[in-house]
Design an enzyme around this catalytic site. Structure first.
Site, short mmCIF file in Angstrom:
data_model
loop_
_atom_site.label_atom_id
_atom_site.label_comp_id
_atom_site.label_asym_id
_atom_site.label_seq_id
_atom_site.Cartn_x
_atom_site.Cartn_y
_atom_site.Cartn_z
N GLU A 1 -12.45 1.48 3.41
CA GLU A 1 -11.95 1.51 4.79
C GLU A 1 -12.46 2.74 5.53
O GLU A 1 -11.69 3.62 5.87
CB GLU A 1 -10.42 1.58 4.78
CG GLU A 1 -9.68 0.31 4.55
CD GLU A 1 -8.20 0.53 4.81
OE1 GLU A 1 -7.62 -0.24 5.57
OE2 GLU A 1 -7.62 1.48 4.26
N GLU B 1 0.83 -1.21 0.00
CA GLU B 1 0.00 0.00 0.00
C GLU B 1 0.86 1.25 0.00
O GLU B 1 1.78 1.40 0.82
CB GLU B 1 -0.92 0.01 1.22
CG GLU B 1 -1.88 1.19 1.22
CD GLU B 1 -2.97 1.06 2.26
OE1 GLU B 1 -3.96 1.81 2.17
OE2 GLU B 1 -2.84 0.21 3.17
#
Length: 287
Positions: free
Chosen positions: A245, A151
């Site tokens: 998220e 990420e």
């Protein structure tokens, strides 16, 4: 067809949580994927992990595995003993996920989270150590039917790379089909000049998308340019997971670590927010 998912911690104040009740919940709310914390699974028995895999299969959804590596398991550490500890930890997780049926593990798989450079410290030593580690872990992932996504995080959470342009030489030099980049709209909003151009630049190496609004509200409740993002995803023929998220509740270790110092939404109906956002995600990013 692209599949959409949601991170379990939308409903929790602490990372250690019972994932089982969330399996039918996320299915009912309109999602294809439940993303869980792989670090929590590491503490489970093999039997319990396999039970979770079976529960999701029976429900007709997939699991995805998020990760924020601790400093003790930092595969980018200049301290070789720590790096080796991180390699053992990551290898064990990849093998466990492989035995659960394979899938995607993503997040700070290549570094500690959160971490900043000390004043005067060289970044390159961490980049070099991380590269050695990820080259080795990519081979483990290939053998286990697991995708490892790195990420790209914002400057306040990590330093190894904060943009696609920084990450691309790293991932392309390893060039494994089981190692990819995870882009995240929250981090891109801080670091990238253009989200769409970042996605296009990532191209085939983009194997996942985390999404949320600029203040971490659920997708559809803010100002992220979703139409622009959709067009870029279509341009690169992206067919990976799209996991949102959202974090809207203060308190607990989750609120502490994510820096949620206020209730972003007062008295939230979490299930309704998640269901409405799933409809938005399908309409704007999938259908």
């Amino acid at each position: 067809m692209r599949k959409i998912g949601i991170y379990y911690a939308f409903w929790t104040h602490d990372w250690a949580a019972d994932f089982f009740p969330l399996v039918p919940k996320v299915k009912k709310l309109g999602y294809d994927i439940l993303e869980v914390h792989s670090g929590i699974l590491a503490d489970w028995t093999e039997s319990k992990r396999l039970d979770l895999a079976k529960a999701t299969k029976d429900e007709g959804i997939q699991l995805s595995y998020g990760l924020g590596c601790s400093s003790e398991n930092d595969v980018s550490s200049p301290d070789e003993s720590i790096r080796q500890n991180g390699l053992r930890y990551m290898t064990s997780l990849i093998h466990a996920i492989g035995r659960m049926g394979g899938g995607v593990i993503q997040g700070s798989t290549y570094c500690a989270w959160p971490k900043q450079l000390a004043l005067g410290e060289s970044k390159q030593q961490y980049v070099d150590q991380s590269f050695k580690s990820m080259k080795q872990l990519a081979k483990v992932a290939e053998d286990c039917n697991v995708i490892v996504n790195m990420e790209i995080l914002n400057r306040f959470e990590q330093f190894i790379f904060n943009t696609v342009a920084e990450a691309l030489p790293f991932v392309s030099a390893i060039d494994s089909p089981n190692l990819g980049l995870l882009l995240d709209t929250f981090h891109m909003n801080i670091e990238e000049d253009s989200m769409s151009q970042a996605i296009i630049l990532a191209g085939k190496y983009m194997k996942g998308l985390h999404c949320g609004e600029t203040n971490r509200k659920p997708v559809g409740l803010g100002r992220i340019p979703w139409k622009e993002i959709r067009e870029a995803l279509d341009t690169i023929h992206f067919n990976g997971q799209i996991i949102q998220e959202p974090f809207v509740m203060s308190g607990g270790q989750v609120g502490q670590d994510i820096s949620v110092w206020r209730n972003v939404i007062e008295n939230p109906d979490l299930d309704k927010l998640a269901a409405d956002s799933a409809v938005f995600m399908r309409r704007v990013l999938v259908d």
